[in-house]
Scaffold this motif. Sequence first.
Motif, short mmCIF file in Angstrom:
data_model
loop_
_atom_site.label_atom_id
_atom_site.label_comp_id
_atom_site.label_asym_id
_atom_site.label_seq_id
_atom_site.Cartn_x
_atom_site.Cartn_y
_atom_site.Cartn_z
N ARG A 12 0.94 -1.23 0.21
CA ARG A 12 -0.13 0.00 0.12
C ARG A 12 1.00 1.13 0.06
O ARG A 12 1.55 1.52 0.96
CB ARG A 12 -0.92 -0.18 1.36
N LEU A 13 0.92 1.99 -0.99
CA LEU A 13 1.69 2.88 -1.44
C LEU A 13 1.09 4.35 -1.39
O LEU A 13 0.12 4.27 -2.45
CB LEU A 13 2.84 2.69 -2.54
N GLY A 14 1.33 5.35 -0.60
CA GLY A 14 0.79 6.84 -0.87
C GLY A 14 1.62 7.67 -1.44
O GLY A 14 2.89 7.49 -1.17
N ALA A 15 1.18 8.49 -2.28
CA ALA A 15 1.86 9.39 -3.14
C ALA A 15 1.27 11.11 -3.25
O ALA A 15 -0.11 10.90 -3.44
CB ALA A 15 2.37 9.02 -4.28
N LEU A 16 1.75 11.93 -3.27
CA LEU A 16 1.32 13.13 -3.62
C LEU A 16 1.11 13.02 -5.25
O LEU A 16 1.66 12.44 -5.99
CB LEU A 16 2.12 14.49 -3.39
N PRO A 17 0.04 13.72 -5.78
CA PRO A 17 -0.52 13.70 -7.08
C PRO A 17 0.84 14.21 -7.83
O PRO A 17 1.11 13.51 -9.00
CB PRO A 17 -1.55 14.72 -7.24
N THR A 18 1.74 15.12 -7.52
CA THR A 18 2.62 15.72 -8.32
C THR A 18 3.84 14.50 -8.49
O THR A 18 4.61 14.28 -9.44
CB THR A 18 3.34 16.80 -7.86
N VAL A 19 4.06 14.07 -7.24
CA VAL A 19 5.17 12.85 -7.12
C VAL A 19 4.56 11.74 -7.75
O VAL A 19 5.51 11.11 -8.34
CB VAL A 19 5.36 12.74 -5.62
N ALA A 20 3.31 11.42 -7.75
CA ALA A 20 2.87 10.15 -8.49
C ALA A 20 3.20 10.26 -9.87
O ALA A 20 3.58 9.09 -10.49
CB ALA A 20 1.37 10.08 -8.14
N THR A 21 2.97 11.22 -10.58
CA THR A 21 3.38 11.09 -12.24
C THR A 21 4.74 11.63 -12.68
O THR A 21 5.33 11.11 -13.42
CB THR A 21 2.67 12.32 -12.63
N ALA A 22 5.47 12.13 -11.30
CA ALA A 22 6.98 12.23 -11.65
C ALA A 22 8.05 11.16 -11.44
O ALA A 22 8.98 11.00 -12.00
CB ALA A 22 7.30 13.63 -10.82
N LEU A 23 7.42 10.45 -10.29
CA LEU A 23 8.67 9.50 -9.80
C LEU A 23 8.20 8.11 -9.78
O LEU A 23 8.91 7.12 -10.07
CB LEU A 23 8.98 9.83 -8.37
N LEU A 24 6.88 7.74 -9.65
CA LEU A 24 6.54 6.40 -9.46
C LEU A 24 6.53 5.52 -10.65
O LEU A 24 6.77 4.49 -10.45
CB LEU A 24 4.89 6.47 -8.85
N PRO A 25 6.01 5.93 -11.81
CA PRO A 25 6.07 5.04 -13.03
C PRO A 25 7.21 4.25 -13.18
O PRO A 25 7.18 2.92 -13.19
CB PRO A 25 5.72 6.16 -14.15
N GLU A 26 8.43 5.07 -13.29
CA GLU A 26 9.60 4.25 -13.44
C GLU A 26 10.04 3.47 -12.17
O GLU A 26 10.51 2.19 -12.44
CB GLU A 26 10.88 5.25 -13.65
#
Length: 333
Positions: A127-141
């Motif tokens: 279960r991973l939480g992320a800010l919307p801006t972080v989610a698009t910038a860091l999470l995919p890779e």
Amino acid sequence: MENKRSRPRPKADVDADAAREAADEAQRQLASRLRLRHLNCFVAIAQERTLARAAARLHLSQPAVSKTLVELEQWAGARLVERGRNGAALTVQGERFLRYALDATRAVEASALALARQDAHAAPALRLGALPTVATALLPEALLRFKALRPQMGVKIHTDSNAELLRAVKAGELDLMVGRMAEPAMLQGVSFEYLYTESLLVVVRAGHPLANDSGAPSLGAVLGFPLVIAGERTAPRHHTEAFFETHGFAVPEGAIETQSASVARLIVAGSDAVWIVPQRVAQSDIDAEVLVQIDVPAPQGVEPIGILRRSTATLDEAIGVLAQQLRECAQAA
């Protein structure tokens, strides 16, 4: 040989021993009274944030949940939960107790799974939480790397405000989150591992009139176009407003406010709107020449971003692998 009489102990030492014995006895009595139902009830209240929802989750009546909570508070000698119209919020004492209640209930759940001899490979999703801006910038890779290493492990991603994600981490609803450093008082029981510092950029679509300007446009010229900014009560919005005030401006009326990077991206790519955005969110579009950075000074190095998780929680092997991928992707960017 004359026998020496033992000297009487100082009264302060006798009193200190008596106080310790009394405290130990009180602790033994409390341990004998405390039951798993008390811990389950308290964890449910912390996670559901209302006594009514906690009661429904536990299949109990609300008076029964309230009675259990009152018992805990009487034993603790302090209020653990503030009840109000907006729900139930933990006090400082409640947050401290929650850390240990979560560990205890999870240990019992793990023991039950072991007794049931369930497949050790059937692990629950992370279960991973992320800010919307972080989610698009860091999470995919980072997630692609993680799935290459743990293809059978699921990941549930939850995006929200920093405060809400932090609350979910404390309540054990998230295994870890990627977000901003908060005030020290809000980080009690939570560890913060630095990843990078966030800066803001001013960007427009390729071919925008400001992008074709040979010189650096003034901030007044930039504000002559529709503006896309972060929503209220967010760190990027706070820094944007402070930046405007420093230069004698205010956020113009009619600005589009959104936390969705995908919505903002589509608006800016299809219009003459100007977007004030965290650098890592727009960097891939800038590299692809879909968006262009405007040479207007914007807040730099304003927000430290990092991994946050409960301090007392045991770091699961899979969570450690995911955290490592987040570190490597942050460094690579």
